[in-house]
Design an enzyme around this catalytic site. Sequence first.
Site, PDB file in Angstrom:
ATOM      1  N   GLU D 111       0.832  -1.201   0.000  1.00 51.99           N
ATOM      2  CA  GLU D 111       0.000   0.000   0.000  1.00 51.99           C
ATOM      3  C   GLU D 111       0.868   1.252   0.000  1.00 51.99           C
ATOM      4  O   GLU D 111       1.435   1.625   1.026  1.00 51.99           O
ATOM      5  CB  GLU D 111      -0.911  -0.002   1.224  1.00 51.99           C
ATOM      6  CG  GLU D 111      -1.795  -1.230   1.349  1.00 51.99           C
ATOM      7  CD  GLU D 111      -2.722  -1.422   0.156  1.00 51.99           C
ATOM      8  OE1 GLU D 111      -3.414  -0.460  -0.227  1.00 51.99           O
ATOM      9  OE2 GLU D 111      -2.731  -2.530  -0.430  1.00 51.99           O
ATOM     10  N   LYS D 241      -7.677 -13.620  17.597  1.00 54.05           N
ATOM     11  CA  LYS D 241      -7.904 -13.045  16.265  1.00 54.05           C
ATOM     12  C   LYS D 241      -9.307 -12.504  16.077  1.00 54.05           C
ATOM     13  O   LYS D 241      -9.887 -12.611  15.000  1.00 54.05           O
ATOM     14  CB  LYS D 241      -7.545 -14.087  15.186  1.00 54.05           C
ATOM     15  CG  LYS D 241      -6.071 -14.490  15.268  1.00 54.05           C
ATOM     16  CD  LYS D 241      -5.722 -15.686  14.429  1.00 54.05           C
ATOM     17  CE  LYS D 241      -4.237 -15.989  14.584  1.00 54.05           C
ATOM     18  NZ  LYS D 241      -3.852 -17.274  14.010  1.00 54.05           N
ATOM     19  N   ASP D 316       2.193 -13.495  12.909  1.00 55.80           N
ATOM     20  CA  ASP D 316       0.961 -13.986  12.289  1.00 55.80           C
ATOM     21  C   ASP D 316       0.100 -12.778  11.918  1.00 55.80           C
ATOM     22  O   ASP D 316      -0.403 -12.076  12.804  1.00 55.80           O
ATOM     23  CB  ASP D 316       0.225 -14.884  13.287  1.00 55.80           C
ATOM     24  CG  ASP D 316      -0.978 -15.573  12.653  1.00 55.80           C
ATOM     25  OD1 ASP D 316      -1.489 -15.078  11.636  1.00 55.80           O
ATOM     26  OD2 ASP D 316      -1.412 -16.602  13.195  1.00 55.80           O
ATOM     27  N   HIS D 412      -6.722  28.359   5.111  1.00 58.79           N
ATOM     28  CA  HIS D 412      -6.006  29.515   4.588  1.00 58.79           C
ATOM     29  C   HIS D 412      -6.663  30.024   3.308  1.00 58.79           C
ATOM     30  O   HIS D 412      -6.832  31.214   3.113  1.00 58.79           O
ATOM     31  CB  HIS D 412      -4.536  29.154   4.347  1.00 58.79           C
ATOM     32  CG  HIS D 412      -3.813  28.907   5.620  1.00 58.79           C
ATOM     33  ND1 HIS D 412      -2.669  28.136   5.708  1.00 58.79           N
ATOM     34  CD2 HIS D 412      -4.075  29.302   6.897  1.00 58.79           C
ATOM     35  CE1 HIS D 412      -2.275  28.086   6.961  1.00 58.79           C
ATOM     36  NE2 HIS D 412      -3.106  28.777   7.697  1.00 58.79           N
TER      37      HIS D 412
END
Lengths: 426, 426, 426, 426
Positions: D111, D241, D316, D412
């Site tokens: 990514e 998990k 893992d 801004h």
Amino acid sequence: MSKVKVASPEAATSRADTVQALVNGSMRFHEVPAEIPAADATSIRREAVAKITGTALDAIAHFSFDAGTAATRHCENLIGVAQIPMGIVGPITVHGDTIDGDVLVPMATTEGALLASINRGCAAIRLVGGATVYVEDVGMTRAPVFRARSQREARAFLKWIAEHEPQIREVAEGTSRFLKMTGLRPYIFGTTIFLRFRFTTGDAMGMNMATIACDRVVRGLIEPKTGIPCVALSGNYCVDKKAAQVNFSEGRGKRVHAEVVLDAAILRDVLKTDSRSLVEVQYRKNLLGSIAAGAMGYNAHYANVLSAFFIATGQDPAHVVGGSTGVTCIEPRENGAVYASIFLPDLPLGAIGGGTALGTQSEALRILGVVPDADHPGQAAMRLAEILGAAVLAGELSLMAAFTSSDLARAHQRLGRGAQEGDKGV
Amino acid sequence: MSKVKVASPEAATSRADTVQALVNGSMRFHEVPAEIPAADATSIRREAVAKITGTALDAIAHFSFDAGTAATRHCENLIGVAQIPMGIVGPITVHGDTIDGDVLVPMATTEGALLASINRGCAAIRLVGGATVYVEDVGMTRAPVFRARSQREARAFLKWIAEHEPQIREVAEGTSRFLKMTGLRPYIFGTTIFLRFRFTTGDAMGMNMATIACDRVVRGLIEPKTGIPCVALSGNYCVDKKAAQVNFSEGRGKRVHAEVVLDAAILRDVLKTDSRSLVEVQYRKNLLGSIAAGAMGYNAHYANVLSAFFIATGQDPAHVVGGSTGVTCIEPRENGAVYASIFLPDLPLGAIGGGTALGTQSEALRILGVVPDADHPGQAAMRLAEILGAAVLAGELSLMAAFTSSDLARAHQRLGRGAQEGDKGV
Amino acid sequence: MSKVKVASPEAATSRADTVQALVNGSMRFHEVPAEIPAADATSIRREAVAKITGTALDAIAHFSFDAGTAATRHCENLIGVAQIPMGIVGPITVHGDTIDGDVLVPMATTEGALLASINRGCAAIRLVGGATVYVEDVGMTRAPVFRARSQREARAFLKWIAEHEPQIREVAEGTSRFLKMTGLRPYIFGTTIFLRFRFTTGDAMGMNMATIACDRVVRGLIEPKTGIPCVALSGNYCVDKKAAQVNFSEGRGKRVHAEVVLDAAILRDVLKTDSRSLVEVQYRKNLLGSIAAGAMGYNAHYANVLSAFFIATGQDPAHVVGGSTGVTCIEPRENGAVYASIFLPDLPLGAIGGGTALGTQSEALRILGVVPDADHPGQAAMRLAEILGAAVLAGELSLMAAFTSSDLARAHQRLGRGAQEGDKGV
Amino acid sequence: MSKVKVASPEAATSRADTVQALVNGSMRFHEVPAEIPAADATSIRREAVAKITGTALDAIAHFSFDAGTAATRHCENLIGVAQIPMGIVGPITVHGDTIDGDVLVPMATTEGALLASINRGCAAIRLVGGATVYVEDVGMTRAPVFRARSQREARAFLKWIAEHEPQIREVAEGTSRFLKMTGLRPYIFGTTIFLRFRFTTGDAMGMNMATIACDRVVRGLIEPKTGIPCVALSGNYCVDKKAAQVNFSEGRGKRVHAEVVLDAAILRDVLKTDSRSLVEVQYRKNLLGSIAAGAMGYNAHYANVLSAFFIATGQDPAHVVGGSTGVTCIEPRENGAVYASIFLPDLPLGAIGGGTALGTQSEALRILGVVPDADHPGQAAMRLAEILGAAVLAGELSLMAAFTSSDLARAHQRLGRGAQEGDKGV
């Protein structure tokens, strides 16, 4: 009683003036002079409210508790009463540590059909010999929250706490002979420190006792000695009156289990259901439905039973929130029987304090045989929890059976409709 | 009134026999013959309970509602009343769609200090000109659960539902002229299908109306036409009386927002606090504390305010469970002011039905100016929700300020103790 | 390939200088000059890391993707590769919209026994004729968060949004021909406003496309026209890479269902289990265990299967977090069979973009027959999701069976031990 | 290396036959004869997959680990490799128990922009002198689930467990010299009993060690002695998990805190933000956004940093699910500074076992200076956790700042647009 005795013209004048002051706002409701007897003050406030709002308040005036006690201990700015109809269910047969037999259970509600339903569950339980109930007094919790400047400071603070737990306990337990500190667990992240205290509190629900003990410990010991400021005496890691995983996991107040095995005949004759149907409702509604909803509560309607019981017996009805976060189980047994259980992990309850001393609530507790005994503190509250556990089980069985029997009825209708109907089906 | 008129010797005999039958268990409490007038039946049951339990039940006997109505609509096996002290808070200034001005708020509780605290919050809000409240009538939900044999069957079922939504709506809306079906959303996994219906129900809280509509739709249309059986009319994906994400996210009943800006002077003089302290309690208690606890409710004590309001006004107190799952926000503003808001995503409320017709509750609603108008159905319930929203905001502000002012007091003490004290600190 | 061609003494000098600059810290790793070819820059960084840490990095140097593409599109400061062993499971038989037959599934993992287990599940599914899979393209979500000053302002903002949804859609869809805006739902409390956008994004997972579309809409339209500032383009109500109820309830990315019926013989011969045992593991582990744990995920190990599949096929492995929050169901069927299903409500997946173009990942996608077709955008991603759904089902069946067969084995041992052993039991 | 040496015509024939058998389905992929060398078997499977799917698999063939080890310990049915680009971030300065200085951190991802962002956070942390990290080794948990017939039986079971904890510990600790049993906590409702074991496991992540210890205890001691059957060795109350409150509350694996104070200049110059903006993103996104979403994870993107770190270092990757459920805090400090912290309550990590021995992963661990020392078991895993804690903090700071600086830029722009633009605003 709410009758107001007017002794003299002066008093009468004064009374009218006070009402008028309330009406025109020059006196606030909490400013009614303390020297006016409570019953008078109550009727004065009520009269003012009636005038301001153009409402007759005859029913609200109709109560039998002592206005002075009520105004002082239960409800400021007293104007009268909310009347909640009270009925009776049972007898239900309960096997626990403090009760082994039948009991009638008073419940107060405005929701029709609730008591009839629970009553049917009580009958089913009674007819199979009763429900077995286990109650653990896991204790009331309170978690002040503190602010550190850094993890280093937080860890030094926790080290100090761990080293001074005996002193902390001594200070805490010095606030009441009924309070025992049974746990002190920290939780920290960033600069925020929670200290989750746990206390047993005899027959009291214990929230106030726990708060007082924490206040004494925090103000008198922890803050002055460590310099770490307490931001709030309740840091919501307690956590009071919210459905919460920490209470679900660790318990709070009483932790209650009740169970019963119902044979096929009782299921059929009393609950108008059968094992397969009841197990399926449990599966698709209480388990899958609550999972789908992200609901903290895997049951049919604990909240209804708790509310009616809490209001009748003088408990804090806001505790129904955490009190109703439990899990019902229904499992098939041999020969068309089912095993059914309920689990209340977070049930704050008391036999003294709160609303228990009020007239109707006190009578309700006596119906239950819940009478605090100073020689055996905690036993009355345990009895209360054991009875409630059985009643919650009765409520679950009856409502869940109701779903299935309507289902059965329809299944029967369908069976009679013949084959051509099925053609239109999916 | 609970007085029992005994007309004849026969009646007296019959009465004693009935009591005795209840006492010895040969008659159950729900078997008291229907021909006995409700008031008599109530006192008969009460007398039997008194005998069985050896308890005088004088207070429970002291009520003013009609026993017949109460026994039929509100509470089976009626024996009398639970009396909850009722007081008044306010006036609180509320700006909403149905109210724009001051209102006095009746609340019923047994928990001392609650009304005094809320009252202080009302004063603060009143003094800054009032709270702004927004209420959305997101509607009452009910989700029957169905069983398919496979995803294929489930999808055919959902297709049928989507194609027949107009017929479903027609059947549902045929059950009451006040009920409008505003949504029907399925949720499925495996063989389980939930259909989450949403209805607006005028001034009623609507749970019963929703159930009746679903029953008619399911029994009369969906089951016969699709052949897919409904396992339970409530599949817990509704979800009623449980803290649940689906209600938090999508709303249920009324969805309520209330907000106020409090300047530094009001914070200091009325709430005895300041902006920085209040913002910190919000941060460490309501946000981080509830996150740490896994609590579904990011607030200080919505449940307390809801309970007291619900009991006073005839709402279902078990709805406090879902009703209290909201989020309080406190944010700093310029010059030491704060912005404060509350959010109630799941608030079932009604101005008719439930306990609203009982004497004391009906009077409480009139105090609030909540009077259903058949020409404008829903407006009374909206007013009720708007007032409650403001009261919840008052309750939050006052309790959170209470935490901080004790903090401030201690901070002052510490400041006075001098430098050598600090040496002992962490 | 990672070979570095050194063209001249100058280059060699320059290379040594660059390594030295990285080693002594005068150059940062992201400051390696852009004019150095990517493969050289990669080896220069790697050499510097090796020198700094005294570690030979031979394995990390061993890769076959193009360093320039990898460094530009996938991983800044590239030094080489992490090698994850890839294996194959299946064939598994899948019946879906885009696939109806057998497929081999590549998976990459370092955790021994995982593929063997999934492979056994694939065999069971294949032997009963395959799994049926349904995938919905519910779309990628992104929820910018805005700040209002008050509810009034927030409501005016929402009104503006509702009135300008066509323009918003036009701007959003102008950012990509593959992006369609399929939803825009606000959520507000206090001063905070979330706008939850939903988009379908063809064969791409779509997070980047959704972010770009939101950015364009927010910067170019919403902020300038309303004056309400966006605080963050992602307000965590999206919500990305977190287990979350909003995604569980509404879906995100793909929503996947897979199901199969396994007869008693397959259960016994392939999975070494039986219906009763498998149903009980489902009940006590996947349902009650996850309820007890407060776990968002009512399954055995979706995360393992997703991780191995995601790494092999170039998906974002962080999406396993939300991707694994689903519900497994196992239900008894006639004659010792079971119905089994899996449900993945929140599965972001893509057949293009992310890591899909890298060599090994691209090959893995081709093994799956996942080949984007510009004329049918979205079909390749659907196929990917259908295959994964079946693989997750295979993984669940095999692991759950493993628990029960060890249980069965022990049960058999116990049966053989004779009666006296039982005496020691509880 | 994956090259296959073919020694003789027989072998070649055999190889072609084996490929063909795989292709035509007469041999399954896991049935490739064990006597064929692993590297050959790998290429045979790959060739078969290539033929079946018509795909060239050159990249998948390109790996440097030993096929025999990989096929045996890491990935059955091996066909080759998934290559994930690895880059380097840092140095980041870490102050912990096992490290006090700078470290370069390898990360593997597909990514783009992730490493660049983390790298910027590392720079900010390094420039203010480093992050302080605290790691607790709270231990790996495993919770077998048992079935009782009743609460009575369940309670007798728990009594037996409590009385035999020393024997249980002895059996458990007999399975590995690195395993210590540090906790055993039951949780029960209905007929279901969970025993949540907790172990420290030296430098190993410990899931396998914990499972083996539980298996030995359950099979060898608890089941035979109590007669209460274990339904599954993992009862999901472990919980592995899944994002879960029990792990959030009690911790699992390592519990990690990291913190840093960043002054106004670093915020401005390195992170292009300021204190007020960063605090607001934290408030509206990480706190309110996650609350709104019902997300278990009050942070910006822990999952991204964990994924990249886990893949690079042989962890893992499915453990990212629980690993990413923590809370970020950003608080304003004096003079425009901020305090920032991260909290990882549930981080399973190991320096040995799992994928740590593979070539690229082993090299990545050496880059980090993570080298297990048998004389100081656990220290290497602690170092790993300390570095990861600091990297997660870097990732949060950089991404959150990115949101604000785009915000600042737009602010801004708005400031320059003049007054007439505001007229169009809400």
